[in-house]
Motif scaffolding. Structure first.
Motif, short mmCIF file in Angstrom:
data_model
loop_
_atom_site.label_atom_id
_atom_site.label_comp_id
_atom_site.label_asym_id
_atom_site.label_seq_id
_atom_site.Cartn_x
_atom_site.Cartn_y
_atom_site.Cartn_z
N ASP A 156 0.88 -1.16 0.00
CA ASP A 156 0.00 0.00 0.00
C ASP A 156 0.93 1.22 0.00
OD1 ASP A 156 -2.02 1.85 0.40
OD2 ASP A 156 -1.96 1.61 2.58
N PHE A 157 1.23 1.68 -1.21
CA PHE A 157 2.29 2.68 -1.36
C PHE A 157 1.74 4.10 -1.46
CE2 PHE A 157 5.16 5.23 -4.08
CZ PHE A 157 6.24 5.27 -3.22
N HIS A 158 2.39 5.01 -0.73
CA HIS A 158 2.01 6.42 -0.75
C HIS A 158 3.22 7.24 -1.18
CE1 HIS A 158 -1.73 5.67 1.61
NE2 HIS A 158 -1.01 4.60 1.93
N CYS A 159 3.05 8.00 -2.24
CA CYS A 159 4.17 8.77 -2.77
C CYS A 159 4.09 10.21 -2.29
CB CYS A 159 4.14 8.72 -4.30
SG CYS A 159 5.63 9.41 -5.02
N GLY A 160 5.17 10.72 -1.74
CA GLY A 160 5.20 12.12 -1.31
C GLY A 160 5.86 12.25 0.05
N LEU A 161 5.65 13.43 0.67
CA LEU A 161 6.22 13.67 1.99
C LEU A 161 5.43 12.90 3.04
CD1 LEU A 161 6.76 17.54 1.75
CD2 LEU A 161 8.54 15.77 1.78
N PHE A 162 6.13 12.23 3.93
CA PHE A 162 5.49 11.37 4.93
C PHE A 162 4.43 12.12 5.75
CE2 PHE A 162 6.00 9.79 9.46
CZ PHE A 162 5.06 8.78 9.33
N TYR A 163 4.81 13.31 6.27
CA TYR A 163 3.89 14.00 7.19
C TYR A 163 2.69 14.61 6.49
CZ TYR A 163 7.38 17.58 5.96
OH TYR A 163 8.25 18.39 5.29
N GLU A 164 2.67 14.55 5.15
CA GLU A 164 1.49 15.04 4.42
C GLU A 164 0.54 13.90 4.03
OE1 GLU A 164 3.01 17.31 1.15
OE2 GLU A 164 3.51 19.02 2.45
N GLN A 165 0.91 12.65 4.33
CA GLN A 165 0.10 11.51 3.90
C GLN A 165 -1.12 11.32 4.78
OE1 GLN A 165 0.87 10.07 1.00
NE2 GLN A 165 2.54 11.56 1.02
#
Ligand SMILES: [Zn+2]
Length: 317
Positions: A156-165
């Motif tokens: 379950d992949f989320h691309c971007g800055l961690f704290y904005e997920q």
């Protein structure tokens, strides 16, 4: 100081205050280079006069830092780029994932119900290892996507800055950051976010290079843990604890080693000292493995010698 550094004109820099205490008072610490790939540039590190944190200042602007994470950058090299060395590389990567597993499984009983999040998951081999071995649910965050990598679609992949997920709060049994925090542009925000996402009984496990280590004393500005400009912060034990403890987490265990092999820092540190920046791994693979063999009696005691890495195990405070 940094104004005198001779950098390419198109590099954009921004001044930052201390990530830990907000102070802007500093003393000069060292100038680092991009030793791994040999890219141009000189990058200034300062030590906070108030809390002692060492950080890159000014730092490369966030818009430009991605350019330093290209295929030359080792952490993001894909297996398929390795040609004849692929079997050796695969073996080293598998060993690295097993070392991570042996650390986390001391603290968390993973099973098919467990929720695991790896922050800075790169090509995801560690998560896939856990999924295969324990059947756990796996999620990953990285600011670059590697969707072409085998089995990446199982994450379950989320691309971007961690704290904005947008990730579920109080949900994860294990959150790992393997060599992520020292790259981060807002480490306190990142730690706060992990405190928010970890479950009441879960563990956050963080590995970073250790500034107050033997290899730093040996190599100083050629220490592989400088890794400028990708590294924004160089943590010693004290500054790591301080930052964690103001972020909604508490430290429950500390290891003066990590899953990452200290020998890599010893070999590359010596290489950078002698030959300067730009490591050609394909030409150095034989000396690399020979050196490892020679040093194997010392490396047996790697976990006791404070060679280069540190790992902290945390819980929700
Ligand atoms: Zn400070």
């Amino acid at each position: 100081m940094y104004a005198q550094l001779n950098n390419p004109k198109h590099y954009k820099f921004e001044t930052v205050s201390c990530y830990n205490c907000g102070s802007t008072k500093t003393s000069h610490f060292l100038v680092g280079e991009e030793d791994l790939t040999g890219k141009e540039g000189y990058f200034n590190f300062e030590k906070c006069s108030d809390c002692g944190l060492v950080y890159q200042n000014p730092r490369v602007h966030m818009d430009q830092i991605k350019d330093f994470y290209d295929n030359e950058y080792i952490a993001h090299r894909k297996k398929k780029n390795w040609g004849l060395l692929t079997p050796l590389y695969n073996r080293a990567m598998n060993k690295h994932d097993r070392s991570k597993d042996s650390i986390v499984s001391k603290y968390v009983d993973l099973n098919e119900k467990s929720q695991v999040l790896d922050v800075g998951c790169a090509v995801g081999t560690f998560l896939l290892h856990l999924h295969k071995k324990y059947g756990s649910h796996i999620s990953g965050v990285d600011f670059k996507s590697d969707l072409s990598f085998p089995n990446f679609d199982k994450i379950d992949f989320h691309c971007g800055l961690f704290y904005e997920q947008n990730l579920p709060k109080n949900n994860f049994d294990l959150i790992t950051m393997w060599h992520f925090l020292e790259h981060c542009y807002d480490p306190v925000k990142t730690l706060n976010k992990s405190a928010e996402l970890i479950s009441d009984s879960g563990k956050v496990i963080i590995e970073v290079p250790r500034l107050d280590s033997v290899t730093y004393k040996m190599f100083k500005d050629k220490w592989p843990g400088v890794q400028a400009p990708q590294h924004t912060v160089m943590f010693d034990k004290k500054s790591l604890f301080e930052m964690i403890e103001k972020s909604g987490l508490k430290v429950v265990d500390y290891l003066p080693y990590g899953a990452f092999p200290s020998y890599f820092y010893i070999f590359t540190g010596i290489y950078f000292k002698i030959f300067g920046k730009g490591l050609n791994l394909e030409n150095t693979v034989i000396p690399y493995f020979l050196g490892q063999l020679l040093l194997s009696p010392v490396l047996l005691f790697e976990k006791k010698l404070n060679l280069s890495m540190q790992t902290v195990v945390c819980e929700k405070a």
